[in-house]
Design an enzyme around this catalytic site. Structure first.
Site, mmCIF file in Angstrom:
data_model
loop_
_atom_site.group_PDB
_atom_site.id
_atom_site.type_symbol
_atom_site.label_atom_id
_atom_site.label_comp_id
_atom_site.label_asym_id
_atom_site.label_seq_id
_atom_site.Cartn_x
_atom_site.Cartn_y
_atom_site.Cartn_z
ATOM 1 C CG ASN A 11 52.572 24.783 -25.941
ATOM 2 O OD1 ASN A 11 52.936 24.724 -24.784
ATOM 3 N ND2 ASN A 11 53.256 25.418 -26.870
ATOM 4 C CG HIS A 14 51.854 28.543 -20.466
ATOM 5 N ND1 HIS A 14 52.959 29.304 -20.141
ATOM 6 C CD2 HIS A 14 51.612 28.768 -21.780
ATOM 7 C CE1 HIS A 14 53.343 29.995 -21.206
ATOM 8 N NE2 HIS A 14 52.548 29.680 -22.210
ATOM 9 C CG HIS A 47 59.242 26.913 -26.860
ATOM 10 N ND1 HIS A 47 58.823 28.196 -27.126
ATOM 11 C CD2 HIS A 47 60.567 26.896 -27.193
ATOM 12 C CE1 HIS A 47 59.830 28.914 -27.593
ATOM 13 N NE2 HIS A 47 60.906 28.147 -27.633
ATOM 14 N NE ARG A 49 59.747 30.992 -24.465
ATOM 15 C CZ ARG A 49 59.939 32.040 -25.267
ATOM 16 N NH1 ARG A 49 61.106 32.662 -25.292
ATOM 17 N NH2 ARG A 49 58.969 32.483 -26.019
ATOM 18 N NE ARG A 53 60.731 32.748 -20.885
ATOM 19 C CZ ARG A 53 60.499 33.783 -21.692
ATOM 20 N NH1 ARG A 53 59.262 34.124 -21.974
ATOM 21 N NH2 ARG A 53 61.473 34.485 -22.206
ATOM 22 C CD GLU A 74 56.822 26.214 -29.841
ATOM 23 O OE1 GLU A 74 55.791 25.600 -29.501
ATOM 24 O OE2 GLU A 74 56.994 27.421 -29.654
ATOM 25 C CB THR A 105 56.708 32.432 -29.882
ATOM 26 O OG1 THR A 105 57.211 31.472 -28.955
ATOM 27 C CG2 THR A 105 57.531 32.394 -31.147
ATOM 28 C CD GLU A 155 52.293 25.761 -34.952
ATOM 29 O OE1 GLU A 155 52.832 24.638 -34.856
ATOM 30 O OE2 GLU A 155 51.837 26.387 -33.980
ATOM 31 C CG HIS A 198 51.150 32.366 -30.480
ATOM 32 N ND1 HIS A 198 50.644 33.410 -29.763
ATOM 33 C CD2 HIS A 198 52.364 32.094 -29.935
ATOM 34 C CE1 HIS A 198 51.512 33.772 -28.849
ATOM 35 N NE2 HIS A 198 52.568 32.980 -28.918
HETATM 36 N N1 PXP Z 1 52.537 27.006 -31.691
HETATM 37 C C1 PXP Z 1 53.716 27.639 -31.502
HETATM 38 C C2 PXP Z 1 54.766 27.497 -32.547
HETATM 39 C C3 PXP Z 1 53.965 28.383 -30.324
HETATM 40 O O1 PXP Z 1 55.134 29.021 -30.156
HETATM 41 C C4 PXP Z 1 52.967 28.419 -29.346
HETATM 42 C C5 PXP Z 1 53.219 29.153 -28.059
HETATM 43 O O2 PXP Z 1 54.285 28.600 -27.391
HETATM 44 C C6 PXP Z 1 51.765 27.742 -29.579
HETATM 45 C C7 PXP Z 1 51.575 27.068 -30.764
HETATM 46 C C8 PXP Z 1 50.673 27.731 -28.561
HETATM 47 O O3 PXP Z 1 50.220 29.026 -28.336
HETATM 48 P P1 PXP Z 1 49.235 29.310 -27.145
HETATM 49 O O4 PXP Z 1 49.924 28.877 -25.895
HETATM 50 O O5 PXP Z 1 49.009 30.779 -27.221
HETATM 51 O O6 PXP Z 1 47.986 28.518 -27.419
#
Ligand code: PXP
Length: 248
Positions: A11, A14, A47, A49, A53, A74, A105, A155, A198
């Site tokens: 992901n 960030h 993702h 949003r 952001r 996402e 999330t 998921e 997550h």
């Molecule tokens: N999967 C989903 C559905 C998420 O919403 C997120 C966070 O955006 C992640 C995975 C990845 O989570 P993390 O950034 O905490 O590893």
């Protein structure tokens, strides 16, 4: 790919968070995605949003053009996001709950209460060829509802397990782990593909990676942070190594 294989999705939200802290063009999440692809990740998650952001619309365009691995897009179940997904037709759409005030999330999607609405929402996305993934808590009611509406994937939100591990609350951690294990077996028995994500880190990934039914882990925040210290490629390789070790 062997049956026992476990995919790693990165992901990249960030990377965009850091970029947006100053505005401008760097660090570029698309560049990070390409580098991660070269490092061997099996997919990229982003993702978009409502408040933009981190990931922005142009990032999704860039990812669709640049990636050879699948994009897991996402998004919240809104008309705006549905239109964007239909325009790009990513490999998969992962429907998540979204609150403006949340930092990340916080929970799984309330599928059971919104079953009809969600069934209508995902229909055109399925018709467009997107695989449908629903981000859910380890809750049988939600998994059954995801199955009934015709999702391909659930998921599992593993955040509570990861938090309990980080806080040293091992009783809670083990309780969370047990229900995640039970629900991954249950979801698989319904014919759903099972993913998890997550909050996963090097410290807590292995018990989840060891669930035989889990086919994909989506990991972001920790790996992007770790990339500051090790570089993105070594950070990804270490996660891959731990996943393989857990699976072997
Ligand atoms: N999967 C989903 C559905 C998420 O919403 C997120 C966070 O955006 C992640 C995975 C990845 O989570 P993390 O950034 O905490 O590893």
């Amino acid at each position: 790919m062997a049956d026992n294989s476990l995919r790693l999705g990165l992901n990249i939200d960030h990377v965009a968070t850091v970029r947006n802290a100053r505005g401008g063009a760097y660090p570029d999440p698309v560049r990070a995605a390409i580098m991660a692809e070269e490092a061997g990740v099996d997919g990229i998650t982003a993702h978009l949003r409502e408040d933009r952001r981190h990931i922005m619309d142009t990032d999704i365009e860039g990812l669709m053009q640049a990636l050879t691995v699948p994009l897991n897009f996402e998004m919240a179940a809104t008309d705006e996001m549905q239109a964007i997904a239909l325009r790009h037709r990513p490999h998969a759409v992962c429907i998540v709950p979204e609150k403006r005030e949340e930092r990340t999330t916080e929970g799984g999607l309330e599928v059971a209460r919104e079953e009809n609405k969600l069934a209508h929402f995902i229909a055109p996305l399925r018709d467009a060829g997107c695989r449908i993934s629903i981000f859910v808590a380890a809750d049988q009611k939600q998994i059954e509802a995801a199955h009934r509406i015709g999702a391909d994937i659930v998921e599992l939100h593993v955040g509570a397990y990861c938090d309990a591990h980080a806080e040293g609350d091992f009783d809670l951690r083990d309780t969370e782990l047990a229900s995640l294990r039970e629900m991954s077996t249950y979801a698989h028995s319904l014919g759903l593909e099972v993913h998890a994500g997550h909050g996963l880190t090097y410290d807590c990934v292995k018990p989840i990676a060891a669930f035989p039914e889990v086919q994909e882990l989506n990991i972001g925040h920790f790996l992007i942070g770790e990339a500051v210290f090790r570089g993105l490629t070594p950070a990804v390789h270490e996660m891959r190594r731990l996943m393989d070790e857990a699976r072997s």
